[in-house]
Design a protein around this motif. Sequence first.
Motif, mmCIF file in Angstrom:
data_model
loop_
_atom_site.group_PDB
_atom_site.id
_atom_site.type_symbol
_atom_site.label_atom_id
_atom_site.label_comp_id
_atom_site.label_asym_id
_atom_site.label_seq_id
_atom_site.Cartn_x
_atom_site.Cartn_y
_atom_site.Cartn_z
ATOM 1 N N THR A 174 -3.159 4.217 1.380
ATOM 2 C CA THR A 174 -3.919 3.879 2.583
ATOM 3 C C THR A 174 -3.009 3.886 3.804
ATOM 4 O O THR A 174 -3.338 4.469 4.839
ATOM 5 C CB THR A 174 -4.589 2.498 2.399
ATOM 6 O OG1 THR A 174 -5.253 2.485 1.137
ATOM 7 C CG2 THR A 174 -5.580 2.217 3.498
ATOM 8 N N SER A 194 0.851 -1.196 0.000
ATOM 9 C CA SER A 194 0.000 0.000 0.000
ATOM 10 C C SER A 194 0.880 1.237 0.000
ATOM 11 O O SER A 194 1.922 1.261 0.658
ATOM 12 C CB SER A 194 -0.874 0.017 1.258
ATOM 13 O OG SER A 194 -1.519 1.261 1.404
ATOM 14 N N ALA A 223 -6.912 4.517 -7.365
ATOM 15 C CA ALA A 223 -5.466 4.446 -7.522
ATOM 16 C C ALA A 223 -4.887 3.289 -6.678
ATOM 17 O O ALA A 223 -5.535 2.878 -5.721
ATOM 18 C CB ALA A 223 -4.792 5.774 -7.198
#
Length: 293
Positions: free
Chosen positions: A52, A49, A253
């Motif tokens: 996030t 990630s 995204a």
Amino acid sequence: MNSFVSMKTLNEAEIYHLIKRTDWFANNKSVDLSTGKKRFVSNLFYEPSTRTKLSFEIAEKRLGFEVLDFQVEQSSVVKGESVYDTAKTIQSIGVDAIVIRHPEKNIVQQLSESLSIPIINAGDGSGEHPTQSLLDLYTMYKEFNEFKGLNVLIVGDIVHSRVAHSNAYALKTLGANVFLSAKSKWQDNTLGFPYVNLDEGIKRADVVMLLRVQRERHASQEMNEEDSYLEKYGLTVARELQMKPNSIIMHPAPVIRGVEIADQLVECNRSRIFKQMEYGVYARMAVLDHLLN
Ligand code: CP
């Protein structure tokens, strides 16, 4: 709400409360939010990630929490410790909340039922990604101020997309008109929304929400089909010209430029892609604040 695992279980009032709190954090960036209490949060990312993980970390630090960084590959996970034992350990040593991303669908729900501290779902396989959904909803709210009657077209790899699932559940609760477009093997008929021809859907939509092609959840043969994906299933410049005057483009995204969307549209006037990332910090602050303050 003791944990934040799914959009499916939230009612309209609960979703609006979180949207309004997101808006409050967006409008009060310079307010000192420290409560004086020492609280610890740990972010467990079993899948990669950028957005996030980092936006949770900023949100946690802005709220005055101590953030315990947890690197899966440097932890006892590599010695075979299960996700349950890892999370239980983190709870036992005094952490106040866990943010977790994991490749297994429903594992976050199971953890939230087994542990006593708040668990926040940062993405469970192809299940749900509720904080992404909250920032997406806030993006639409900022633009259109309401959801009833809003035409939202979700396009792409729907069956593998936790973003599509969380958004479909929330938008249904909020009364939006959701319609979907995907090649047949990426359709998810459990969502209960109609599939439409992409070129027709683009003309009707207020929001065109594109999804990342989830390469990590595909067989290698599907990757070979990506060369023609943009023309067949993506947002080309010609399709963007067919969009309604005030309609917007969204994408959770990471974007694979030239596959889901033409490179030059990623930052065009209609695109809210980088705004979505900014709003992600406020949305995560709203969730953490709701659960911990
Ligand atoms: N949208 C999203 O979840 O991005 P990351 O995988 O970079 O966190």
